[in-house]
Motif scaffolding. Sequence first.
Motif, PDB file in Angstrom:
ATOM      1  N   ALA A   1       5.273   7.536  -2.240  1.00 47.65           N
ATOM      2  CA  ALA A   1       6.491   6.721  -2.139  1.00 47.65           C
ATOM      3  C   ALA A   1       6.407   5.549  -3.115  1.00 47.65           C
ATOM      4  CB  ALA A   1       6.679   6.213  -0.712  1.00 47.65           C
ATOM      5  N   PRO A   2       6.725   5.777  -4.394  1.00 52.62           N
ATOM      6  CA  PRO A   2       6.613   4.716  -5.397  1.00 52.62           C
ATOM      7  C   PRO A   2       7.736   3.690  -5.291  1.00 52.62           C
ATOM      8  CG  PRO A   2       7.504   6.704  -6.392  1.00 52.62           C
ATOM      9  CD  PRO A   2       7.167   7.056  -4.970  1.00 52.62           C
ATOM     10  N   HIS A   3       7.378   2.414  -5.537  1.00 48.39           N
ATOM     11  CA  HIS A   3       8.362   1.333  -5.518  1.00 48.39           C
ATOM     12  C   HIS A   3       8.103   0.375  -6.674  1.00 48.39           C
ATOM     13  CE1 HIS A   3      10.080   2.417  -1.649  1.00 48.39           C
ATOM     14  NE2 HIS A   3       8.874   2.472  -1.124  1.00 48.39           N
ATOM     15  N   ALA A   4       9.163  -0.125  -7.263  1.00 42.66           N
ATOM     16  CA  ALA A   4       9.057  -1.119  -8.325  1.00 42.66           C
ATOM     17  C   ALA A   4       8.415  -2.394  -7.769  1.00 42.66           C
ATOM     18  CB  ALA A   4      10.439  -1.421  -8.897  1.00 42.66           C
ATOM     19  N   PRO A   5       7.752  -3.196  -8.617  1.00 39.71           N
ATOM     20  CA  PRO A   5       7.027  -4.387  -8.146  1.00 39.71           C
ATOM     21  C   PRO A   5       7.863  -5.336  -7.298  1.00 39.71           C
ATOM     22  CG  PRO A   5       6.484  -3.942 -10.439  1.00 39.71           C
ATOM     23  CD  PRO A   5       7.573  -2.983 -10.073  1.00 39.71           C
ATOM     24  N   GLN A   6       9.130  -5.538  -7.677  1.00 38.81           N
ATOM     25  CA  GLN A   6       9.947  -6.503  -6.934  1.00 38.81           C
ATOM     26  C   GLN A   6      10.210  -6.068  -5.494  1.00 38.81           C
ATOM     27  OE1 GLN A   6      10.914  -4.827  -9.626  1.00 38.81           O
ATOM     28  NE2 GLN A   6      13.006  -4.016  -9.450  1.00 38.81           N
ATOM     29  N   ASN A   7      10.015  -4.782  -5.211  1.00 38.86           N
ATOM     30  CA  ASN A   7      10.225  -4.295  -3.850  1.00 38.86           C
ATOM     31  C   ASN A   7       8.959  -4.288  -3.005  1.00 38.86           C
ATOM     32  OD1 ASN A   7      12.989  -3.760  -4.264  1.00 38.86           O
ATOM     33  ND2 ASN A   7      12.514  -1.810  -5.233  1.00 38.86           N
ATOM     34  N   LYS A   8       7.837  -4.652  -3.625  1.00 41.20           N
ATOM     35  CA  LYS A   8       6.577  -4.739  -2.898  1.00 41.20           C
ATOM     36  C   LYS A   8       5.977  -6.140  -2.969  1.00 41.20           C
ATOM     37  CE  LYS A   8       5.171  -0.984  -0.746  1.00 41.20           C
ATOM     38  NZ  LYS A   8       4.723  -1.000   0.670  1.00 41.20           N
ATOM     39  N   GLU A   9       6.129  -6.787  -4.092  1.00 39.83           N
ATOM     40  CA  GLU A   9       5.539  -8.119  -4.267  1.00 39.83           C
ATOM     41  C   GLU A   9       6.503  -9.179  -3.752  1.00 39.83           C
ATOM     42  OE1 GLU A   9       4.505  -8.349  -8.393  1.00 39.83           O
ATOM     43  OE2 GLU A   9       3.172  -6.600  -8.278  1.00 39.83           O
ATOM     44  N   THR A  10       6.684  -9.172  -2.440  1.00 41.24           N
ATOM     45  CA  THR A  10       7.619 -10.079  -1.788  1.00 41.24           C
ATOM     46  C   THR A  10       7.134 -10.326  -0.368  1.00 41.24           C
ATOM     47  OG1 THR A  10       9.972 -10.368  -1.241  1.00 41.24           O
ATOM     48  CG2 THR A  10       9.070  -8.147  -1.012  1.00 41.24           C
ATOM     49  N   GLU A  11       7.901 -11.107   0.408  1.00 45.27           N
ATOM     50  CA  GLU A  11       7.512 -11.361   1.786  1.00 45.27           C
ATOM     51  C   GLU A  11       7.371 -10.032   2.542  1.00 45.27           C
ATOM     52  OE1 GLU A  11      10.055 -12.683   0.268  1.00 45.27           O
ATOM     53  OE2 GLU A  11       9.934 -14.875   0.365  1.00 45.27           O
ATOM     54  N   PHE A  12       6.436 -10.000   3.479  1.00 47.06           N
ATOM     55  CA  PHE A  12       6.100  -8.744   4.149  1.00 47.06           C
ATOM     56  C   PHE A  12       7.319  -8.107   4.794  1.00 47.06           C
ATOM     57  CE2 PHE A  12       4.306  -5.849   7.229  1.00 47.06           C
ATOM     58  CZ  PHE A  12       3.181  -5.355   6.587  1.00 47.06           C
ATOM     59  N   ASP A  13       8.136  -8.885   5.456  1.00 42.95           N
ATOM     60  CA  ASP A  13       9.270  -8.290   6.167  1.00 42.95           C
ATOM     61  C   ASP A  13      10.392  -7.850   5.233  1.00 42.95           C
ATOM     62  OD1 ASP A  13       9.844 -10.907   5.578  1.00 42.95           O
ATOM     63  OD2 ASP A  13      10.889 -11.321   7.453  1.00 42.95           O
ATOM     64  N   HIS A  14      10.311  -8.228   3.952  1.00 41.58           N
ATOM     65  CA  HIS A  14      11.304  -7.781   2.980  1.00 41.58           C
ATOM     66  C   HIS A  14      10.796  -6.622   2.136  1.00 41.58           C
ATOM     67  CE1 HIS A  14      13.281 -12.041   3.117  1.00 41.58           C
ATOM     68  NE2 HIS A  14      13.687 -11.255   4.106  1.00 41.58           N
ATOM     69  N   ALA A  15       9.521  -6.329   2.200  1.00 40.25           N
ATOM     70  CA  ALA A  15       8.919  -5.288   1.363  1.00 40.25           C
ATOM     71  C   ALA A  15       9.314  -3.897   1.845  1.00 40.25           C
ATOM     72  CB  ALA A  15       7.403  -5.432   1.361  1.00 40.25           C
ATOM     73  N   GLU A  16       9.398  -2.966   0.891  1.00 39.76           N
ATOM     74  CA  GLU A  16       9.699  -1.570   1.220  1.00 39.76           C
ATOM     75  C   GLU A  16       8.469  -0.903   1.837  1.00 39.76           C
ATOM     76  OE1 GLU A  16      12.514  -0.021   0.946  1.00 39.76           O
ATOM     77  OE2 GLU A  16      13.745  -1.171  -0.457  1.00 39.76           O
ATOM     78  N   PHE A  17       8.704   0.158   2.602  1.00 45.84           N
ATOM     79  CA  PHE A  17       7.629   0.955   3.153  1.00 45.84           C
ATOM     80  C   PHE A  17       7.123   1.953   2.108  1.00 45.84           C
ATOM     81  CE2 PHE A  17      10.009  -0.174   7.041  1.00 45.84           C
ATOM     82  CZ  PHE A  17       8.978  -0.606   7.863  1.00 45.84           C
ATOM     83  N   GLY A  18       5.818   2.216   2.105  1.00 47.73           N
ATOM     84  CA  GLY A  18       5.296   3.327   1.323  1.00 47.73           C
ATOM     85  C   GLY A  18       4.275   2.940   0.280  1.00 47.73           C
TER      86      GLY A  18
END
Length: 427
Positions: free
Chosen positions: A317-334
């Motif tokens: 489940a790949p995600h761009a950095p902006q979707n992971k390098e953020t607050e935990f509750d805003h981050a995408e799963f995977g």
Amino acid sequence: MKLLFRSVQIVDKRSVHHAQIKDLLIENGTITAIGEKLEAGKAKVFEVEGLHASPGWLDMRTGLRDPGREQDENLSSLKEIAARGGFTGLTLMPNSQPAVDSKGTLTYLLREGQTGPVEFFPTATVTKGAEGKDFTEMIDLHQAGAVAFTDGVNPLHNSDILLKSLQYLRPLDALLINRPEEQYLSLYGQMHEGITSTLLGLKGIPSLAEEMMIIRDLKLLEYALEGTDSADLGGPVLHFAMLSTQKSVALIREAKKKGLPVSCDVAAHQFAYEDDALLGFDTNLKVNPPFRSRADRLALQKGLSDGTIDAVVSDHAPHAPQNKETEFDHAEFGITALETAFSVALMHSGASLDTLITSLTHAPRRILRLPEVSISEGAAANLTFFSPGKKWVFAQSRSLSQNSPFLNQELKGAVNGICNRGELIWF
């Protein structure tokens, strides 16, 4: 192309050469000889200490980003990391943009998967846009090449849709895949509901959300199959994706004992972590289903070893950095997982090598009704070469996304290469 692999330990329970050390001779994509001290002739020779070979690995759950989110992962990069992870086949989930709900998108994926040693086996959605509302043209999609039907990351929460799908697909001998999650129970959840989620102040995803959905789906399956002779079924009718709880494993075990045509899988990374790993708020450890308790993890290990769990998947489940390098509750799963799935499962599943390889080879093909692949003279060379005892550092991912908790870790179990459709990729 003529290739000779010296002193290879064969791991293939369906081969008469299983657990034997043999030379393998491959000519123009076909295994022409299996024996000892084969003549090399003009063949290119490969000789690696501790080298093993198995039928080519097939991932039953690969997240699809192309078309629509090619910046996260495109089909070219997907093939590259699949090869590095040892996979000659990928079962693509349909959650692209647009979703794989039409023959046009399905044909695009099938066409792109026709070249190279990594094959694509796309699934199609049950409902348009994977939105859980209106049915797709499943007969047309099945005839066009969809290997199974699923809304992918979205559970089929509507009971009537799931029941009608089972009834609709049975005459086609087609598989329905569902990810068990009662979405209202897990709404806004960030991690496993337990002591750790309470300590961190994060909304939990209860085990009950998964288990209730499995109970519901099993009841609907029994209802849909009333009066059906199991001998008339070509394989599992309903597949449960990514089990994560002790009770879920027990429910599937009991269903199989009753003779229900079900199968299931587990993501490799579920064996590696428990919920307390999230104490550092590392968003690369945010997955769904979440990492759960020790009892759950041990139950998953037992379920794989005793055959309750059929397949191990990457759940890439790949995600761009902006979707992971953020607050935990805003981050995408995977997580990005194709390159590490085998090593992680080998290190943490507790299963024997034979069981693990079967869960990556024969089991997925049986479930998906795909042609059997085995190591025998005269068979097409669809092979994965690996060294289970070799340690390596996952220093760099070739994925377009880098959301892996295993980066810079030392892992055990290295992939040496893959051979399929007359092509060899060797590392």
